[in-house]
Design an enzyme around this catalytic site. Structure first.
Site, PDB file in Angstrom:
ATOM      1  N   THR A  43      -5.006  -8.212   6.824  1.00 50.25           N
ATOM      2  CA  THR A  43      -5.351  -8.240   8.252  1.00 50.25           C
ATOM      3  C   THR A  43      -5.095  -9.606   8.900  1.00 50.25           C
ATOM      4  O   THR A  43      -4.611  -9.675  10.028  1.00 50.25           O
ATOM      5  CB  THR A  43      -6.830  -7.844   8.420  1.00 50.25           C
ATOM      6  OG1 THR A  43      -7.022  -6.574   7.785  1.00 50.25           O
ATOM      7  CG2 THR A  43      -7.213  -7.743   9.882  1.00 50.25           C
ATOM      8  N   GLU A  51     -10.344  -0.894  -9.860  1.00 48.36           N
ATOM      9  CA  GLU A  51     -11.471  -1.239  -8.968  1.00 48.36           C
ATOM     10  C   GLU A  51     -12.741  -0.530  -9.423  1.00 48.36           C
ATOM     11  O   GLU A  51     -12.711   0.639  -9.823  1.00 48.36           O
ATOM     12  CB  GLU A  51     -11.135  -0.828  -7.535  1.00 48.36           C
ATOM     13  CG  GLU A  51     -12.279  -1.087  -6.537  1.00 48.36           C
ATOM     14  CD  GLU A  51     -11.850  -0.871  -5.084  1.00 48.36           C
ATOM     15  OE1 GLU A  51     -10.721  -1.270  -4.727  1.00 48.36           O
ATOM     16  OE2 GLU A  51     -12.642  -0.310  -4.309  1.00 48.36           O
ATOM     17  N   ASP A  66      -6.585   2.751  -8.105  1.00 50.60           N
ATOM     18  CA  ASP A  66      -7.900   2.712  -7.445  1.00 50.60           C
ATOM     19  C   ASP A  66      -8.547   4.094  -7.568  1.00 50.60           C
ATOM     20  O   ASP A  66      -8.349   4.967  -6.727  1.00 50.60           O
ATOM     21  CB  ASP A  66      -7.740   2.307  -5.975  1.00 50.60           C
ATOM     22  CG  ASP A  66      -9.081   2.284  -5.263  1.00 50.60           C
ATOM     23  OD1 ASP A  66     -10.114   2.573  -5.926  1.00 50.60           O
ATOM     24  OD2 ASP A  66      -9.105   1.993  -4.057  1.00 50.60           O
ATOM     25  N   ASN A 106      -6.789 -10.858  -1.944  1.00 50.37           N
ATOM     26  CA  ASN A 106      -5.920  -9.934  -1.200  1.00 50.37           C
ATOM     27  C   ASN A 106      -6.050 -10.177   0.299  1.00 50.37           C
ATOM     28  O   ASN A 106      -7.161 -10.122   0.843  1.00 50.37           O
ATOM     29  CB  ASN A 106      -6.321  -8.484  -1.492  1.00 50.37           C
ATOM     30  CG  ASN A 106      -5.928  -8.045  -2.884  1.00 50.37           C
ATOM     31  OD1 ASN A 106      -5.626  -8.865  -3.744  1.00 50.37           O
ATOM     32  ND2 ASN A 106      -5.937  -6.751  -3.109  1.00 50.37           N
ATOM     33  N   SER A 113       0.852  -1.198   0.000  1.00 57.05           N
ATOM     34  CA  SER A 113       0.000   0.000   0.000  1.00 57.05           C
ATOM     35  C   SER A 113       0.887   1.246   0.000  1.00 57.05           C
ATOM     36  O   SER A 113       2.083   1.170   0.323  1.00 57.05           O
ATOM     37  CB  SER A 113      -0.899   0.001   1.241  1.00 57.05           C
ATOM     38  OG  SER A 113      -0.107   0.208   2.396  1.00 57.05           O
ATOM     39  N   HIS A 160     -10.800  -8.169  -2.855  1.00 51.40           N
ATOM     40  CA  HIS A 160     -10.119  -7.446  -1.773  1.00 51.40           C
ATOM     41  C   HIS A 160     -10.763  -7.814  -0.450  1.00 51.40           C
ATOM     42  O   HIS A 160     -11.856  -8.365  -0.411  1.00 51.40           O
ATOM     43  CB  HIS A 160     -10.247  -5.930  -2.007  1.00 51.40           C
ATOM     44  CG  HIS A 160      -9.279  -5.424  -3.036  1.00 51.40           C
ATOM     45  ND1 HIS A 160      -8.189  -4.650  -2.705  1.00 51.40           N
ATOM     46  CD2 HIS A 160      -9.223  -5.607  -4.361  1.00 51.40           C
ATOM     47  CE1 HIS A 160      -7.513  -4.374  -3.806  1.00 51.40           C
ATOM     48  NE2 HIS A 160      -8.123  -4.942  -4.829  1.00 51.40           N
ATOM     49  N   ASP A 164      -0.568  -1.617  -4.232  1.00 53.51           N
ATOM     50  CA  ASP A 164      -1.948  -1.871  -3.799  1.00 53.51           C
ATOM     51  C   ASP A 164      -2.669  -0.527  -3.627  1.00 53.51           C
ATOM     52  O   ASP A 164      -2.153   0.367  -2.946  1.00 53.51           O
ATOM     53  CB  ASP A 164      -1.879  -2.632  -2.456  1.00 53.51           C
ATOM     54  CG  ASP A 164      -3.207  -3.207  -2.039  1.00 53.51           C
ATOM     55  OD1 ASP A 164      -4.082  -3.405  -2.908  1.00 53.51           O
ATOM     56  OD2 ASP A 164      -3.379  -3.477  -0.817  1.00 53.51           O
ATOM     57  N   HIS A 176     -12.217  -4.200   3.848  1.00 49.39           N
ATOM     58  CA  HIS A 176     -10.871  -4.301   4.416  1.00 49.39           C
ATOM     59  C   HIS A 176     -10.980  -4.380   5.933  1.00 49.39           C
ATOM     60  O   HIS A 176     -11.852  -3.749   6.525  1.00 49.39           O
ATOM     61  CB  HIS A 176     -10.043  -3.064   4.049  1.00 49.39           C
ATOM     62  CG  HIS A 176      -9.722  -2.963   2.593  1.00 49.39           C
ATOM     63  ND1 HIS A 176     -10.044  -1.867   1.835  1.00 49.39           N
ATOM     64  CD2 HIS A 176      -9.087  -3.820   1.754  1.00 49.39           C
ATOM     65  CE1 HIS A 176      -9.615  -2.055   0.588  1.00 49.39           C
ATOM     66  NE2 HIS A 176      -9.043  -3.230   0.511  1.00 49.39           N
ATOM     67  N   GLY A 177     -10.074  -5.122   6.549  1.00 50.31           N
ATOM     68  CA  GLY A 177     -10.053  -5.180   8.012  1.00 50.31           C
ATOM     69  C   GLY A 177     -11.007  -6.234   8.549  1.00 50.31           C
ATOM     70  O   GLY A 177     -11.344  -7.193   7.865  1.00 50.31           O
TER      71      GLY A 177
HETATM   72  P1  13P Z   1      -7.695  -7.381   4.430  1.00 50.15           P
HETATM   73  O1  13P Z   1      -6.836  -6.503   5.275  1.00 50.15           O
HETATM   74  O2  13P Z   1      -9.113  -7.334   4.860  1.00 50.15           O
HETATM   75  O3  13P Z   1      -7.163  -8.765   4.332  1.00 50.15           O
HETATM   76  O4  13P Z   1      -7.694  -6.769   2.950  1.00 50.15           O
HETATM   77  C1  13P Z   1      -6.489  -6.690   2.249  1.00 50.15           C
HETATM   78  C2  13P Z   1      -6.684  -6.024   0.937  1.00 50.15           C
HETATM   79  O5  13P Z   1      -7.727  -6.094   0.327  1.00 50.15           O
HETATM   80  C3  13P Z   1      -5.547  -5.281   0.377  1.00 50.15           C
HETATM   81  O6  13P Z   1      -5.856  -4.660  -0.811  1.00 50.15           O
END
Ligand code: 13P
Length: 283
Positions: free
Chosen positions: A232, A136, A106, A229, A49, A207, A84, A179-180
């Site tokens: 987390t 995306e 993105d 992807n 990222s 993702h 990313d 995400h997360g």
């Molecule tokens: P997570 O942190 O939910 O695994 O997502 C990672 C991601 O999509 C990175 O682009």
């Protein structure tokens, strides 16, 4: 071997398995991921990222680090180094110029027309240099690098336009993942995923791969997902092991020992994901 992500993802899409994109945060994570993927003979995508790039010192630091580890650890599996969530055309160009082999633009927070315009500019810059491009559509929700985002499901017609009008190599349609950490069960729209896959016949990217159950991931692969992807889940595995180590080893202060305490937990999590995705022995 540092390569772009085209062949590994097209092979995976055709044969219905998926390639793991693991986010890297530092030298140790990069080493742990490369060693485990080499052990299981699986291709891998190292996702970075913009926040992680800043943390590590810059685009060139990341490229040198990854290239040097591949060289010194005698890594022979295909490895793609992927930006990313590139937030601007400039960021993608910087990554390409520094030696990344794949980039994601993105522009999903803009209108579809603006998303197409920006994505096209990145494709025109990256493709002549042999660099693959991901884009995306819709918007993946959750929180990444401290930025909170609203989830917006992708529309099939927008996904088709973005892919066809830009010439990207793979597409991330937001279809319910975040995400997360998930609050409740992920609600993935497999019907739309399959419709997009049938229409485009191109590798699709999911993702927010952490916290999605194994059965849902298998179903996603059947519906065209070829790149998952994951960030987390590795962070949680590492974090828990390091916490336990620190609590039971009060007198240890060597950072190598502290950071390394998460190695086994991370490698186990990587191992599980590669088996689940079916990329073992596909290098
Ligand atoms: P997570 O942190 O939910 O695994 O997502 C990672 C991601 O999509 C990175 O682009």
């Amino acid at each position: 071997m540092l390569v772009n992500a085209k062949k590994m993802l097209e092979d995976a899409h055709r044969e219905k398995y998926a390639i793991a994109h693991f986010n890297i945060n530092n030298l140790e994570w990069t080493r742990f991921i490369l060693e485990e993927c080499q052990k299981l003979n699986s291709p891998v995508i190292l996702g970075v990222s913009e926040g992680a790039i800043r943390y590590m010192g810059g685009y060139h630091v990341v490229v040198s680090l990854v290239k040097s580890l591949i060289n010194d650890l005698s890594i022979t599996i295909p490895v793609a180094l992927h930006l990313d969530h590139g937030s601007s055309v400039e960021s993608c160009k910087k990554a390409v110029d520094a030696g990344f082999t794949s980039v994601m633009i993105d522009a999903s927070r803009y209108s579809v027309d603006e998303n197409i315009r920006m994505t096209k500019e990145v494709v025109e810059y990256a493709h002549p240099k042999g660099i693959t491009v991901e884009a995306e559509i819709g918007h993946v929700g959750g929180e990444e690098d401290g930025v909170a985002d609203e989830l917006a499901y992708a529309k099939v017609e927008d996904a088709i336009r973005l892919a066809k009008e830009t010439g990207i190599d793979f597409l991330a349609p937001a279809l319910g993942s975040v995400h997360g950490i998930y609050k409740g069960e992920p609600k993935l729209d497999f019907r739309r995923m399959k419709q997009i896959d049938d229409a485009l016949q191109m590798p699709l990217v999911l993702h927010g791969g952490s916290g999605i159950g194994d059965d849902l991931i298998r179903e996603a692969i059947r519906c065209g997902i070829s790149k998952l992807n994951i960030n987390t889940e590795l962070q949680l595995a590492w974090n828990q092991a390091v916490r336990e180590f620190i609590e039971s080893n009060e007198n240890v202060y060597d950072p190598r020992k502290v950071i390394k305490a998460g190695e086994m937990a991370m490698k186990q999590a990587i191992d599980h994901k590669l088996q689940l995705l079916g990329s073992v022995n596909k290098a």
